[in-house]
Design a protein around this motif. Sequence first.
Motif: not given
Length: 270
Positions: A42-45, A49-54, A150-153, A256-259
Amino acid sequence: MNLLAILVGTLVAGIGSVWLAAWLSFGVFSRYTQHMLSLAAGALLATAFLHLLPEAFESGLAPQALFLTLLLGLVFFFLLDKAELWHHGHEHHHGDAHHDHHAHSHPHAHGHHHAHGERTAGHWAVLAGDSVHCFGDGILIASAFMADVQLGVIASLAVLAHEVPHHMGDLVVLRQGSSNRRAAVLKVSMAGAITALGGAVGFVLVDALKGGLPYFLVVASSSFIYVALADLIPQLQKRLSAKETVAQIIWLVGGMAMVMLVSGLAAQHH
């Protein structure tokens, strides 16, 4: 500043994940491997989808090119997996290669296949594979930090989360050959430390290839998506009781919620 952040992030992700895996494998959570796997998936997906791709698509590059990169990335990681399987298949006596892919999914199942015969041959394969993987993770964390702290963290935490189930599998394999827990943890930690080397190389390369950053982010996403789905889909396809299925979904959504929570907190400090 950036290099320091990258080295801290890569070491925390690289070695922290091994220690966490050891604590989980040999500690209280050894019963919950399946749940950990759903959480990691869930964390990976969510990260992909919510960070790297956007982040990659905000660069203004043609979506066509970025989607093509994503597709090629997925195919590449699939082939890499196949190559590892093929290698494993030849190394084992019984050709139980198909069990082997899920080294990181099923630490327990994994252990049994290694119990007979190949005491040390498998160890080096595991450690070599791990080192390459960690080096790639380092480059990925570096490229995320270069885009945004932020993205790095978030990338560091995501790598940490997805390496834990993987390292749990590795530790089980290494424990088969030697009963020494400490030696197994030390060997995997050394492979984990290579993440920092990848971070340093990534720092140098990404700076030189600033324009390629969106592509790095997309390739990172494809690796996360592949790992999550390759590990998760076979689990989901098993006939589980309704109770187990619900637990799986809850842990998946929890990941997912954790991310989202981590990124929400990071955004506030921005």
